[in-house]
Design a protein around this motif. Sequence first.
Motif, PDB file in Angstrom:
ATOM      1  N   TYR A   8       0.079 -15.738  30.410  1.00 45.90           N
ATOM      2  CA  TYR A   8      -0.079 -14.289  30.530  1.00 45.90           C
ATOM      3  C   TYR A   8      -1.554 -13.937  30.678  1.00 45.90           C
ATOM      4  O   TYR A   8      -2.400 -14.395  29.901  1.00 45.90           O
ATOM      5  CB  TYR A   8       0.501 -13.573  29.302  1.00 45.90           C
ATOM      6  CG  TYR A   8       0.296 -12.072  29.357  1.00 45.90           C
ATOM      7  CD1 TYR A   8       1.135 -11.270  30.117  1.00 45.90           C
ATOM      8  CD2 TYR A   8      -0.759 -11.470  28.674  1.00 45.90           C
ATOM      9  CE1 TYR A   8       0.930  -9.893  30.195  1.00 45.90           C
ATOM     10  CE2 TYR A   8      -0.961 -10.107  28.743  1.00 45.90           C
ATOM     11  CZ  TYR A   8      -0.121  -9.326  29.508  1.00 45.90           C
ATOM     12  OH  TYR A   8      -0.323  -7.971  29.586  1.00 45.90           O
ATOM     13  N   HIS A  10      -4.319 -10.838  30.893  1.00 42.92           N
ATOM     14  CA  HIS A  10      -4.621  -9.415  30.684  1.00 42.92           C
ATOM     15  C   HIS A  10      -5.406  -8.875  31.869  1.00 42.92           C
ATOM     16  O   HIS A  10      -6.174  -9.602  32.500  1.00 42.92           O
ATOM     17  CB  HIS A  10      -5.412  -9.242  29.382  1.00 42.92           C
ATOM     18  CG  HIS A  10      -5.413  -7.836  28.862  1.00 42.92           C
ATOM     19  ND1 HIS A  10      -6.297  -6.881  29.299  1.00 42.92           N
ATOM     20  CD2 HIS A  10      -4.630  -7.218  27.936  1.00 42.92           C
ATOM     21  CE1 HIS A  10      -6.072  -5.741  28.673  1.00 42.92           C
ATOM     22  NE2 HIS A  10      -5.062  -5.923  27.835  1.00 42.92           N
ATOM     23  N   HIS A  16     -10.242 -12.977  32.017  1.00 43.68           N
ATOM     24  CA  HIS A  16      -8.930 -13.543  31.708  1.00 43.68           C
ATOM     25  C   HIS A  16      -8.355 -14.260  32.927  1.00 43.68           C
ATOM     26  O   HIS A  16      -7.828 -15.378  32.826  1.00 43.68           O
ATOM     27  CB  HIS A  16      -7.970 -12.442  31.255  1.00 43.68           C
ATOM     28  CG  HIS A  16      -8.513 -11.565  30.179  1.00 43.68           C
ATOM     29  ND1 HIS A  16      -8.576 -11.952  28.861  1.00 43.68           N
ATOM     30  CD2 HIS A  16      -9.040 -10.312  30.221  1.00 43.68           C
ATOM     31  CE1 HIS A  16      -9.100 -10.978  28.140  1.00 43.68           C
ATOM     32  NE2 HIS A  16      -9.400  -9.976  28.946  1.00 43.68           N
ATOM     33  N   ASP A  52       1.162  -1.118  32.737  1.00 44.26           N
ATOM     34  CA  ASP A  52       1.598  -0.573  31.443  1.00 44.26           C
ATOM     35  C   ASP A  52       0.655   0.502  30.923  1.00 44.26           C
ATOM     36  O   ASP A  52       0.807   0.979  29.802  1.00 44.26           O
ATOM     37  CB  ASP A  52       1.714  -1.689  30.402  1.00 44.26           C
ATOM     38  CG  ASP A  52       0.374  -2.337  30.078  1.00 44.26           C
ATOM     39  OD1 ASP A  52      -0.605  -2.093  30.817  1.00 44.26           O
ATOM     40  OD2 ASP A  52       0.310  -3.094  29.091  1.00 44.26           O
ATOM     41  N   HIS A  71      -0.555  -3.544  18.567  1.00 44.98           N
ATOM     42  CA  HIS A  71      -1.752  -2.831  18.988  1.00 44.98           C
ATOM     43  C   HIS A  71      -1.429  -1.702  19.959  1.00 44.98           C
ATOM     44  O   HIS A  71      -2.114  -0.681  19.995  1.00 44.98           O
ATOM     45  CB  HIS A  71      -2.728  -3.789  19.688  1.00 44.98           C
ATOM     46  CG  HIS A  71      -3.486  -4.652  18.750  1.00 44.98           C
ATOM     47  ND1 HIS A  71      -3.933  -5.921  19.088  1.00 44.98           N
ATOM     48  CD2 HIS A  71      -3.896  -4.457  17.470  1.00 44.98           C
ATOM     49  CE1 HIS A  71      -4.575  -6.442  18.063  1.00 44.98           C
ATOM     50  NE2 HIS A  71      -4.559  -5.573  17.071  1.00 44.98           N
ATOM     51  N   TYR A  72      -0.418  -1.903  20.782  1.00 43.73           N
ATOM     52  CA  TYR A  72      -0.146  -0.956  21.863  1.00 43.73           C
ATOM     53  C   TYR A  72       1.352  -0.877  22.086  1.00 43.73           C
ATOM     54  O   TYR A  72       1.968  -1.852  22.541  1.00 43.73           O
ATOM     55  CB  TYR A  72      -0.861  -1.417  23.143  1.00 43.73           C
ATOM     56  CG  TYR A  72      -0.625  -0.529  24.342  1.00 43.73           C
ATOM     57  CD1 TYR A  72      -1.028   0.799  24.323  1.00 43.73           C
ATOM     58  CD2 TYR A  72      -0.018  -1.024  25.489  1.00 43.73           C
ATOM     59  CE1 TYR A  72      -0.820   1.617  25.419  1.00 43.73           C
ATOM     60  CE2 TYR A  72       0.184  -0.215  26.594  1.00 43.73           C
ATOM     61  CZ  TYR A  72      -0.214   1.109  26.566  1.00 43.73           C
ATOM     62  OH  TYR A  72      -0.005   1.911  27.642  1.00 43.73           O
ATOM     63  N   SER A 104      -2.647 -10.559  24.427  1.00 40.78           N
ATOM     64  CA  SER A 104      -1.780  -9.435  24.084  1.00 40.78           C
ATOM     65  C   SER A 104      -0.950  -9.824  22.878  1.00 40.78           C
ATOM     66  O   SER A 104      -0.154 -10.770  22.949  1.00 40.78           O
ATOM     67  CB  SER A 104      -0.858  -9.053  25.246  1.00 40.78           C
ATOM     68  OG  SER A 104       0.176  -8.197  24.812  1.00 40.78           O
ATOM     69  N   GLU A 106       1.449  -8.106  21.705  1.00 38.24           N
ATOM     70  CA  GLU A 106       2.847  -7.772  22.002  1.00 38.24           C
ATOM     71  C   GLU A 106       3.520  -8.856  22.836  1.00 38.24           C
ATOM     72  O   GLU A 106       4.672  -9.226  22.588  1.00 38.24           O
ATOM     73  CB  GLU A 106       2.927  -6.422  22.725  1.00 38.24           C
ATOM     74  CG  GLU A 106       2.574  -5.222  21.860  1.00 38.24           C
ATOM     75  CD  GLU A 106       1.078  -5.122  21.556  1.00 38.24           C
ATOM     76  OE1 GLU A 106       0.732  -4.611  20.477  1.00 38.24           O
ATOM     77  OE2 GLU A 106       0.268  -5.558  22.401  1.00 38.24           O
ATOM     78  N   VAL A 107       2.822  -9.399  23.830  1.00 37.69           N
ATOM     79  CA  VAL A 107       3.398 -10.463  24.649  1.00 37.69           C
ATOM     80  C   VAL A 107       3.590 -11.726  23.820  1.00 37.69           C
ATOM     81  O   VAL A 107       4.589 -12.437  23.957  1.00 37.69           O
ATOM     82  CB  VAL A 107       2.514 -10.740  25.881  1.00 37.69           C
ATOM     83  CG1 VAL A 107       2.994 -11.981  26.628  1.00 37.69           C
ATOM     84  CG2 VAL A 107       2.521  -9.538  26.820  1.00 37.69           C
ATOM     85  N   TYR A 120      -2.294 -18.667  21.598  1.00 40.93           N
ATOM     86  CA  TYR A 120      -2.965 -17.373  21.715  1.00 40.93           C
ATOM     87  C   TYR A 120      -4.449 -17.593  21.975  1.00 40.93           C
ATOM     88  O   TYR A 120      -5.110 -18.347  21.257  1.00 40.93           O
ATOM     89  CB  TYR A 120      -2.771 -16.556  20.441  1.00 40.93           C
ATOM     90  CG  TYR A 120      -3.049 -15.086  20.626  1.00 40.93           C
ATOM     91  CD1 TYR A 120      -2.041 -14.210  21.007  1.00 40.93           C
ATOM     92  CD2 TYR A 120      -4.325 -14.575  20.438  1.00 40.93           C
ATOM     93  CE1 TYR A 120      -2.294 -12.859  21.195  1.00 40.93           C
ATOM     94  CE2 TYR A 120      -4.589 -13.232  20.621  1.00 40.93           C
ATOM     95  CZ  TYR A 120      -3.562 -12.377  20.996  1.00 40.93           C
ATOM     96  OH  TYR A 120      -3.815 -11.039  21.192  1.00 40.93           O
TER      97      TYR A 120
END
Length: 349
Positions: A8, A10, A16, A52, A71-72, A104, A106-107, A120
């Motif tokens: 993933y 960002h 990234h 998003d 966080h979001y 992220s 959330e991801v 991570y």
Amino acid sequence: MNRPIGYYVHHHGDGHRQRALAIGSMLNNVTLIGTAMAGKADHLPTLDLPDDRLGEDFSGVDHVERPSALHYAPLDHEGIRERTALMTGWIAQARPRLMVVDVSVEVAMLARLASVPTVYVRLNGRRIDTAHLDAFRGATALLAPFHESLDDDDVPAWVRGKTFYAPDIVRSLPSRSHEGDGVVLVILGRGGGISDGDKWADAARSTPGRRWRILGPCTIPLDVPGNLDLRGWVDDVAPHICGADVIIGGAGDGVVSAVLTARRPFICLPEDRPFSEQLSKARRLAATGGALVRYDWPKQEEWPVLILQAIEQADHWPACLTDEGGAERVASWLDSLCPATIRGRSDIA
């Protein structure tokens, strides 16, 4: 073929994506996942996600009450619903052996809920809030794209123990060239920076015997001095870094890694970032002797002295910043994290 690794990416800034491309090119089966990834991943396969963000001038804050582990999490956002469906659908079909999340919370949580081991990417800064710590706990391992000596003092020991430190992921720079002797190189990234051209014009006037070159987004000064060269965005900064006498830039991972790899004199002007990311790294750079750090904008008459001080400081290179790095090393480490039972055995493929 081995089951894929999901990566993933960002969308804020370009660091990234650059890390993902460097590491992904060393893996034999990887899919880059992120906002508008199509056309930005070279030859690597992608999963393109809808945006998003809440608007064009989005600050990254959702302004709603949410659990401390997130966080979001804005409410009733169609793009987020679509992103979640696309990612979980890809996981169900591809059955990835690992998910790298850069970055992220959330991801990372979504992947963990979908029974995928996660790595991570842990950036600099004071990231000891509930959301970050939960993501760190849920991860199989953590990847830090910087030298261990630059880690924040407040990072808990158990987080450091899970961390694989990997400076110089993006590229190894060539040896120093003398073509650009006398150049003061200013690097401004897409994630933000001091883009006021008039300020840089005043700085250039302070050292008429040196040539100032600015890479990245910058406004055109009202009066451009003869020793100031505005190059705009440049895809490959390596030759410029290696050919410069002094580098001036923020404390983002990409700039710091490239400058340290080239062992060039560095004047660091840290920028405001969430979780004090750049301030944290700048403090550690100052403590180790890897850069001359200024937290305010220097007066015009200070620039000549700062440049000479940075050159003198670089003559005593800190041994703690010479750790082995590179994307190939990271790729081998990621592959080693995948248990043998999920590396593509025919009985479970």
